[in-house]
Design an enzyme around this catalytic site. Structure first.
Site, mmCIF file in Angstrom:
data_model
loop_
_atom_site.group_PDB
_atom_site.id
_atom_site.type_symbol
_atom_site.label_atom_id
_atom_site.label_comp_id
_atom_site.label_asym_id
_atom_site.label_seq_id
_atom_site.Cartn_x
_atom_site.Cartn_y
_atom_site.Cartn_z
ATOM 1 C CG HIS A 72 22.561 27.845 35.130
ATOM 2 N ND1 HIS A 72 22.955 29.112 34.769
ATOM 3 C CD2 HIS A 72 21.401 27.594 34.455
ATOM 4 C CE1 HIS A 72 22.062 29.609 33.923
ATOM 5 N NE2 HIS A 72 21.114 28.714 33.712
ATOM 6 C CB SER A 120 20.214 29.519 30.774
ATOM 7 O OG SER A 120 19.476 29.992 31.883
ATOM 8 C CD GLU A 145 25.756 30.920 34.830
ATOM 9 O OE1 GLU A 145 26.021 30.430 33.713
ATOM 10 O OE2 GLU A 145 24.737 30.610 35.456
#
Length: 195
Positions: A72, A120, A145
């Site tokens: 992330h 994720s 994303e």
């Protein structure tokens, strides 16, 4: 004193995990597939993604405009998504790590070693409802994303996550192996009776 005792107890408490063993395969060119999200399964944050939650975002953005990141971190893109689509199970992804990027080479090595396999999603919530048991049901999200991560919020979101047909194929292979083993044991028992 009590807080210190609780901290020690927590530190030595066994870590619990629940996940199926997977054979993660990554192509020589860094290509892989998996599920970045699964429908109707509560994640560790309490959220449940509804089928269709990604549909309008995917129409608007397409796979090319959803970033592949490392853990992330927006400053660390590591590849590209070739396809992202909703199927009956969840958000199925096909991507390729960019082997010209040092972090992508590291990720590729960790994936091949079995040390890294989590996916994720990073998103903005557009529509959600509160769940009676807590958390939210995500009705519509703007997918920004998808990251390769060590610990995904949805433990089942994995690189190489098997499709139902792959699970059935694995079950069929295991059943065939058991039947062959049973036949071999039966044959050995018959040979022993003849002696």
């Amino acid at each position: 004193m009590e807080a210190a005792r609780e901290a020690r107890a927590f530190a030595f408490a066994p870590l619990e995990t629940k996940r199926a063993g997977l054979r993660v395969s990554v192509g020589a060119d860094g290509a892989f597939e998996g599920y970045a999200s699964l429908f109707d399964i509560r994640d560790t944050c309490g959220d449940v993604v509804a089928p269709g939650a990604f549909a309008s975002s995917l129409r608007r953005r397409g796979a090319a405009n959803v970033k592949m990141l490392w853990q992330h971190r927006p400053e660390e893109p590591i590849g590209v998504w070739a396809s992202i689509e909703e199927d009956a199970r969840g958000l199925k992804v096909n991507g390729r790590l960019d082997r010209a990027v040092a972090r992508a080479r590291e990720a590729l090595s960790l994936i091949r070693a079995g040390a890294l396999d989590g996916l994720s999603i990073g998103f903005r919530t557009l529509r959600a409802t509160e769940e009676r048991q807590g958390g939210r049901r995500l009705i519509e999200v703007d997918l920004v994303e998808i990251s390769i991560v060590t610990f995904p919020a949805l433990p089942q979101a994995r690189i190489g996550a098997p499709t139902p047909s792959q699970v059935a194929d694995d079950f069929g292979r295991k059943l065939a192996q058991l039947r062959m083993r049973e036949a071999a044991l039966g044959f050995e028992a018959a040979l022993l009776r003849v002696r």
